[in-house]
Write a protein that holds these residues in place. Structure first.
Motif, PDB file in Angstrom:
ATOM      1  N   VAL A 114       0.831  -1.203   0.000  1.00  9.14           N
ATOM      2  CA  VAL A 114       0.000   0.000   0.000  1.00  9.14           C
ATOM      3  C   VAL A 114       0.867   1.255   0.000  1.00  9.14           C
ATOM      4  CG1 VAL A 114      -1.642   1.337   1.390  1.00  9.14           C
ATOM      5  CG2 VAL A 114      -2.038  -1.091   0.983  1.00  9.14           C
ATOM      6  N   GLN A 115       1.991   1.226   0.701  1.00  5.68           N
ATOM      7  CA  GLN A 115       2.867   2.400   0.764  1.00  5.68           C
ATOM      8  C   GLN A 115       3.634   2.640  -0.535  1.00  5.68           C
ATOM      9  OE1 GLN A 115       5.506   1.819   4.073  1.00  5.68           O
ATOM     10  NE2 GLN A 115       4.020   2.558   5.563  1.00  5.68           N
ATOM     11  N   HIS A 116       4.120   1.578  -1.170  1.00  2.93           N
ATOM     12  CA  HIS A 116       5.077   1.757  -2.261  1.00  2.93           C
ATOM     13  C   HIS A 116       4.561   1.455  -3.663  1.00  2.93           C
ATOM     14  CE1 HIS A 116       8.157   2.496   0.687  1.00  2.93           C
ATOM     15  NE2 HIS A 116       7.931   1.331   1.270  1.00  2.93           N
ATOM     16  N   ALA A 117       3.621   0.565  -3.785  1.00  2.00           N
ATOM     17  CA  ALA A 117       3.171   0.160  -5.128  1.00  2.00           C
ATOM     18  C   ALA A 117       2.359   1.277  -5.780  1.00  2.00           C
ATOM     19  CB  ALA A 117       2.334  -1.111  -5.047  1.00  2.00           C
ATOM     20  N   ARG A 118       2.515   1.423  -7.079  1.00  2.00           N
ATOM     21  CA  ARG A 118       1.724   2.362  -7.869  1.00  2.00           C
ATOM     22  C   ARG A 118       1.251   1.634  -9.115  1.00  2.00           C
ATOM     23  NH1 ARG A 118       1.563   3.832  -3.733  1.00  2.00           N
ATOM     24  NH2 ARG A 118       2.305   5.719  -2.784  1.00  2.00           N
ATOM     25  N   PHE A 119       0.083   2.034  -9.593  1.00  2.00           N
ATOM     26  CA  PHE A 119      -0.564   1.332 -10.690  1.00  2.00           C
ATOM     27  C   PHE A 119      -1.106   2.304 -11.718  1.00  2.00           C
ATOM     28  CE2 PHE A 119      -0.706  -1.420  -7.065  1.00  2.00           C
ATOM     29  CZ  PHE A 119      -0.580  -2.703  -7.565  1.00  2.00           C
ATOM     30  N   THR A 120      -1.285   1.805 -12.936  1.00  2.41           N
ATOM     31  CA  THR A 120      -2.180   2.499 -13.840  1.00  2.41           C
ATOM     32  C   THR A 120      -3.554   2.045 -13.391  1.00  2.41           C
ATOM     33  OG1 THR A 120      -2.060   0.717 -15.467  1.00  2.41           O
ATOM     34  CG2 THR A 120      -0.576   2.572 -15.789  1.00  2.41           C
ATOM     35  N   PRO A 121      -4.491   2.960 -13.224  1.00  2.00           N
ATOM     36  CA  PRO A 121      -5.786   2.570 -12.653  1.00  2.00           C
ATOM     37  C   PRO A 121      -6.599   1.693 -13.596  1.00  2.00           C
ATOM     38  CG  PRO A 121      -5.791   4.892 -13.278  1.00  2.00           C
ATOM     39  CD  PRO A 121      -4.406   4.386 -13.507  1.00  2.00           C
ATOM     40  N   ALA A 122      -7.559   1.004 -13.019  1.00  2.00           N
ATOM     41  CA  ALA A 122      -8.529   0.241 -13.813  1.00  2.00           C
ATOM     42  C   ALA A 122      -9.329   1.237 -14.651  1.00  2.00           C
ATOM     43  CB  ALA A 122      -9.453  -0.550 -12.892  1.00  2.00           C
ATOM     44  N   ARG A 123      -9.848   0.753 -15.771  1.00  2.00           N
ATOM     45  CA  ARG A 123     -10.643   1.623 -16.656  1.00  2.00           C
ATOM     46  C   ARG A 123     -11.960   0.934 -16.987  1.00  2.00           C
ATOM     47  NH1 ARG A 123      -8.190   6.533 -17.176  1.00  2.00           N
ATOM     48  NH2 ARG A 123      -5.959   6.267 -17.053  1.00  2.00           N
ATOM     49  N   ASP A 124     -13.016   1.763 -17.123  1.00  2.00           N
ATOM     50  CA  ASP A 124     -14.300   1.220 -17.556  1.00  2.00           C
ATOM     51  C   ASP A 124     -14.338   1.189 -19.084  1.00  2.00           C
ATOM     52  OD1 ASP A 124     -14.819   3.846 -18.384  1.00  2.00           O
ATOM     53  OD2 ASP A 124     -16.326   4.224 -16.841  1.00  2.00           O
ATOM     54  N   ARG A 125     -15.452   0.803 -19.651  1.00  2.00           N
ATOM     55  CA  ARG A 125     -15.566   0.671 -21.118  1.00  2.00           C
ATOM     56  C   ARG A 125     -15.410   2.007 -21.849  1.00  2.00           C
ATOM     57  NH1 ARG A 125     -17.498  -4.481 -22.596  1.00  2.00           N
ATOM     58  NH2 ARG A 125     -18.250  -5.622 -20.792  1.00  2.00           N
ATOM     59  N   GLN A 126     -15.678   3.108 -21.162  1.00  2.00           N
ATOM     60  CA  GLN A 126     -15.516   4.426 -21.776  1.00  2.00           C
ATOM     61  C   GLN A 126     -14.097   4.976 -21.595  1.00  2.00           C
ATOM     62  OE1 GLN A 126     -18.346   3.764 -19.784  1.00  2.00           O
ATOM     63  NE2 GLN A 126     -19.457   3.316 -21.668  1.00  2.00           N
ATOM     64  N   GLY A 127     -13.236   4.201 -20.940  1.00  2.00           N
ATOM     65  CA  GLY A 127     -11.861   4.622 -20.731  1.00  2.00           C
ATOM     66  C   GLY A 127     -11.641   5.479 -19.500  1.00  2.00           C
ATOM     67  N   ARG A 128     -12.664   5.642 -18.675  1.00  2.00           N
ATOM     68  CA  ARG A 128     -12.537   6.430 -17.452  1.00  2.00           C
ATOM     69  C   ARG A 128     -11.878   5.601 -16.357  1.00  2.00           C
ATOM     70  NH1 ARG A 128     -18.585   8.079 -18.218  1.00  2.00           N
ATOM     71  NH2 ARG A 128     -18.682   5.902 -17.628  1.00  2.00           N
ATOM     72  N   ALA A 129     -11.008   6.251 -15.592  1.00  2.00           N
ATOM     73  CA  ALA A 129     -10.364   5.585 -14.459  1.00  2.00           C
ATOM     74  C   ALA A 129     -11.406   5.274 -13.397  1.00  2.00           C
ATOM     75  CB  ALA A 129      -9.268   6.469 -13.879  1.00  2.00           C
ATOM     76  N   ILE A 130     -11.370   4.045 -12.871  1.00  2.00           N
ATOM     77  CA  ILE A 130     -12.298   3.614 -11.825  1.00  2.00           C
ATOM     78  C   ILE A 130     -11.518   2.847 -10.758  1.00  2.00           C
ATOM     79  CG2 ILE A 130     -14.315   3.495 -13.349  1.00  2.00           C
ATOM     80  CD1 ILE A 130     -13.910   0.423 -13.423  1.00  2.00           C
ATOM     81  N   ILE A 131     -12.166   2.632  -9.635  1.00  2.00           N
ATOM     82  CA  ILE A 131     -11.581   1.805  -8.577  1.00  2.00           C
ATOM     83  C   ILE A 131     -11.552   0.365  -9.078  1.00  2.00           C
ATOM     84  CG2 ILE A 131     -11.940   0.905  -6.244  1.00  2.00           C
ATOM     85  CD1 ILE A 131     -13.263   3.573  -5.560  1.00  2.00           C
ATOM     86  N   GLY A 132     -10.444  -0.319  -8.826  1.00  2.00           N
ATOM     87  CA  GLY A 132     -10.330  -1.709  -9.253  1.00  2.00           C
ATOM     88  C   GLY A 132      -9.506  -2.518  -8.272  1.00  2.00           C
ATOM     89  N   VAL A 133      -9.449  -3.804  -8.508  1.00  2.00           N
ATOM     90  CA  VAL A 133      -8.692  -4.705  -7.637  1.00  2.00           C
ATOM     91  C   VAL A 133      -7.589  -5.356  -8.447  1.00  2.00           C
ATOM     92  CG1 VAL A 133      -8.804  -6.781  -6.202  1.00  2.00           C
ATOM     93  CG2 VAL A 133     -10.680  -5.139  -6.150  1.00  2.00           C
ATOM     94  N   TYR A 134      -6.368  -5.235  -7.940  1.00  2.00           N
ATOM     95  CA  TYR A 134      -5.248  -5.974  -8.502  1.00  2.00           C
ATOM     96  C   TYR A 134      -5.222  -7.293  -7.749  1.00  2.00           C
ATOM     97  CZ  TYR A 134      -0.618  -7.145 -10.168  1.00  2.00           C
ATOM     98  OH  TYR A 134       0.452  -7.766 -10.769  1.00  2.00           O
ATOM     99  N   ARG A 135      -5.506  -8.381  -8.466  1.00  2.00           N
ATOM    100  CA  ARG A 135      -5.833  -9.657  -7.824  1.00  2.00           C
ATOM    101  C   ARG A 135      -4.671 -10.381  -7.160  1.00  2.00           C
ATOM    102  NH1 ARG A 135     -10.886  -9.564  -6.647  1.00  2.00           N
ATOM    103  NH2 ARG A 135     -12.121  -8.819  -8.350  1.00  2.00           N
ATOM    104  N   THR A 136      -3.548 -10.463  -7.784  1.00  2.00           N
ATOM    105  CA  THR A 136      -2.504 -11.308  -7.193  1.00  2.00           C
ATOM    106  C   THR A 136      -1.182 -10.574  -7.119  1.00  2.00           C
ATOM    107  OG1 THR A 136      -3.589 -13.189  -8.223  1.00  2.00           O
ATOM    108  CG2 THR A 136      -1.424 -13.577  -7.277  1.00  2.00           C
ATOM    109  N   PHE A 137      -0.843 -10.208  -5.922  1.00  2.00           N
ATOM    110  CA  PHE A 137       0.421  -9.556  -5.641  1.00  2.00           C
ATOM    111  C   PHE A 137       1.161 -10.517  -4.722  1.00  2.00           C
ATOM    112  CE2 PHE A 137       3.296  -6.425  -3.866  1.00  2.00           C
ATOM    113  CZ  PHE A 137       3.483  -5.528  -4.905  1.00  2.00           C
ATOM    114  N   ASN A 138       2.255 -11.114  -5.191  1.00  2.00           N
ATOM    115  CA  ASN A 138       2.974 -12.143  -4.438  1.00  2.00           C
ATOM    116  C   ASN A 138       4.292 -11.597  -3.896  1.00  2.00           C
ATOM    117  OD1 ASN A 138       1.027 -14.039  -5.302  1.00  2.00           O
ATOM    118  ND2 ASN A 138       2.179 -14.366  -7.187  1.00  2.00           N
TER     119      ASN A 138
END
Length: 163
Positions: A130-154
């Motif tokens: 949570v402190q260090h990781a950064r992501f390109t955000p999830a996108r909906d069908r219109q290309g808008r950034a939305i809240i999403g879940v990154y499923r597997t971080f090992n």
């Protein structure tokens, strides 16, 4: 001979009205201070528990594209991050976590999907992700950034080797 009378229009009458206004203002300021204190306490609790493992929401809208890590996730963790207690106990393991990623690509919450067998390693994985990781955000069908879940971080926790 003139007699001074204290009445509603004299100096004391105006003082009572002014006193009531001052007391009302002090009461309003005290109520505002209590509300602000409650808000700050709630925010402090959010920051204190940020990165602590918890269950992620299950009712998020489906993303057309999920969040993607920026950079090499291995760089989010440093050998110095190994918990001291785990080093003392020679604990190792693989922590698998899922991260809730906001519209700006910041992880805001973490859920342990598969435990390493040691809660300190799992909590540390969540906190550091949570402190260090950064992501390109999830996108909906219109290309808008939305809240999403990154499923597997090992994260594989292995005792450092002396070289």
């Amino acid at each position: 001979m003139a007699v001074l009378q204290a009445g509603g229009t004299g100096i004391w009458g105006a003082g009572i009205g002014l006193r009531n206004i001052v007391l009302a203002a002090i009461g309003a300021l005290a109520a505002l201070a209590l509300v602000l204190f409650a808000m700050l306490a709630e925010r402090a609790n959010d920051w204190r528990t940020r990165g602590e493992p918890r269950r992620l929401p299950r009712d998020l809208p489906a993303a057309a594209t999920p969040p993607r890590p920026i950079g090499n996730p291995a760089r989010f963790f440093d050998p110095d991050d190994y918990p001291v207690e785990a080093l003392r106990q020679n604990w190792e393991g693989l922590s698998r976590v899922a991260l809730l990623v906001d519209e700006e690509g910041q992880p805001t919450a973490c859920e342990v999907v598969e435990s390493s067998g040691h809660s300190i390693l799992d909590r540390t994985t969540c906190r550091l992700a949570v402190q260090h990781a950064r992501f390109t955000p999830a996108r909906d069908r219109q290309g808008r950034a939305i809240i999403g879940v990154y499923r597997t971080f090992n994260v594989r926790w292995q005792m450092p080797t002396d070289t």
